[in-house]
Each structure stands twice: as C-alpha cells, then as structure tokens.
Motif scaffolding. Structure first.
Motif, PDB file in Angstrom:
ATOM      1  N   GLN A 154       0.819  -1.214   0.000  1.00 38.99           N
ATOM      2  CA  GLN A 154       0.000   0.000   0.000  1.00 38.99           C
ATOM      3  C   GLN A 154       0.852   1.263   0.000  1.00 38.99           C
ATOM      4  O   GLN A 154       0.474   2.271  -0.610  1.00 38.99           O
ATOM      5  N   GLY A 159      -3.205   3.211  -3.351  1.00 44.58           N
ATOM      6  CA  GLY A 159      -4.447   2.826  -3.996  1.00 44.58           C
ATOM      7  C   GLY A 159      -4.523   1.367  -4.358  1.00 44.58           C
ATOM      8  O   GLY A 159      -5.401   0.961  -5.123  1.00 44.58           O
ATOM      9  N   MET A 218      -8.903  -1.283  -1.775  1.00 44.14           N
ATOM     10  CA  MET A 218     -10.071  -0.422  -1.621  1.00 44.14           C
ATOM     11  C   MET A 218     -11.009  -1.014  -0.578  1.00 44.14           C
ATOM     12  O   MET A 218     -11.264  -2.226  -0.579  1.00 44.14           O
ATOM     13  N   ASP A 276      -9.180   4.384  -0.311  1.00 48.40           N
ATOM     14  CA  ASP A 276      -8.058   3.643  -0.870  1.00 48.40           C
ATOM     15  C   ASP A 276      -6.806   3.734  -0.007  1.00 48.40           C
ATOM     16  O   ASP A 276      -5.720   3.354  -0.440  1.00 48.40           O
ATOM     17  N   GLU A 277      -6.945   4.228   1.213  1.00 46.69           N
ATOM     18  CA  GLU A 277      -5.847   4.274   2.176  1.00 46.69           C
ATOM     19  C   GLU A 277      -6.338   3.569   3.442  1.00 46.69           C
ATOM     20  O   GLU A 277      -7.017   4.154   4.270  1.00 46.69           O
TER      21      GLU A 277
END
Length: 222
Positions: free
Chosen positions: A144, A149, A152, A158-159
């Motif tokens: 990550q 991203g 998800m 997306d983090e």
C-alpha cells in the motif's frame, strides 16, 4: 498475567495462539490511542519471541531476533506514534513480514520434529496459521505504501488502516471470501494470489502430516 506466563511455559505454541487471537479481539478497543497500538504491538511481538524461543532455540533464531526482531519492536512503537508516516510504516512492514514468516516456518518445523503429536504441537498448527496471516498483513501494508491505492475498502477509501489489511489477510488465507477489502491494483492482486496458494498449501501440509502420523501409529499398534 501469571496464567499467561504459565501457559507460555508449558504450552508455548498455545500461548502464542491465545495472544494472537487476543490481539485480534483487543485491537478495536486499543487502536484509537497511541499507547494502545504500541502496547498491543509490543506485547504481541514479545509473546511471539518467547514462544519461538521455547520451541526452536537455534542460531538462526538468535540472528533473526537481533537483526530483525529487536528493530521490529522499535518500529512498532514508532508506527504507533506516527501511523501515517510512509517511511516508518514501510520500514516496519519490511521488518515484521520476514520475522513473522520465519516464526511460521519455525512452528511448522516444530510440528515435523518427531513422530509424536503433542498437545502443544497441535496448538502450533493454529499459531503458525495466525502468524502467516500477520506476516501477509504487513506485506499488504508495504504494498500500500509502495503502490498507493492498491486496496479499496467498502466505503471506497483507498488508504486502509492496518487492521483492515489484517482482516483481508485472514479472510484471504482462510478462503472464506467475506472481506469487504479488495485488491484493485495488479501488484496487490499478485500478492493476494500468492497468499491464496500459501493458505491452500498450508492446510494440505498439516492434514498430510496428521494423517501420516495417524497411519504410522496404526501400523505400530499390534
């Protein structure tokens, strides 16, 4: 605490398994504070070290403890204080992942040491499985950082925080398919596919070992 110490002494693999599951249950209560994240991370690492020391005191373990284990504990505390610092998160993941994978290897070797299955060796099958899940969660954390991203969440974020990555690791390793966290980039999907293979091979390895021991015992019985 005294009961936990006795458990680790008599059944080190059992103590490790209990500690791992306790960390899973305790993390949601402690994740919102810096000291909580630090405590649960450090205590978990110390239990891992104690359990592996009890079952496999080898030069390789001593080397891993000094070179990887001790720095991993330090970065556990740093990551608890700076959870969004990419350099710290990445370094912590790159230290934790190989350490946890080594621990799982040591547990599997412990299971294969003789032709008798003790109660603690049965605990080791579960402990090794949870440790593998921990190791891949740190691999996901590194992915990550390197490829933002990559994953998800259900809400479209997306983090992801580390506990969400641990959830993904457990659901992926057990092949239950219940995770609402998805790999969306190719690098993440590659790692997830590797973990799926590892999960299947681990189950096959343990089942084959237990079936083989049962057959061997039946042949020895007059």
């Amino acid at each position: 605490m005294a009961a936990m110490v006795r458990l680790v002494r008599t059944h080190p693999s059992g103590g490790l398994l209990v500690a791992q599951l306790a960390a899973v249950l305790g993390y949601p209560f402690l994740d919102h504070t810096t000291w909580g994240r630090a405590v649960i991370g450090v205590v978990n690492m110390l239990v891992v070290l104690a359990a592996v020391y009890a079952v496999r005191r080898t030069p390789a373990f001593s080397w891993m403890t000094v070179v990887v284990g001790v720095p991993a504990v330090i970065f556990t505390v740093l990551e608890a204080n700076f959870p969004t610092h990419e350099g710290i998160v990445l370094t912590s993941a790159l230290l934790h992942a190989p350490f946890y994978f080594y621990v799982s290897y040591a547990m599997v070797r412990y299971l294969y040491e003789d032709d008798q299955v003790s109660q603690d060796e049965l605990f080791a099958t579960g402990a090794a499985f949870t440790v593998v899940a921990w190791g891949f969660a740190y691999v996901f954390a590194a992915v990550q950082v390197l490829w933002p991203g990559s994953f998800m969440g259900a809400g479209g974020e997306d983090e992801l925080v580390w506990f969400e990555l641990l959830f993904l690791s457990f659901t992926n390793l057990t092949s239950v398919g219940l995770s609402d966290v998805l790999p969306v980039l190719d690098h993440a999907r590659s790692v997830v596919m590797v973990q799926q293979v590892v999960g299947v091979l681990y189950i096959a390895l343990v089942v084959a070992r237990l079936v083989g021991l049962t057959a061997a015992r039946a042949r020895r019985t007059p």
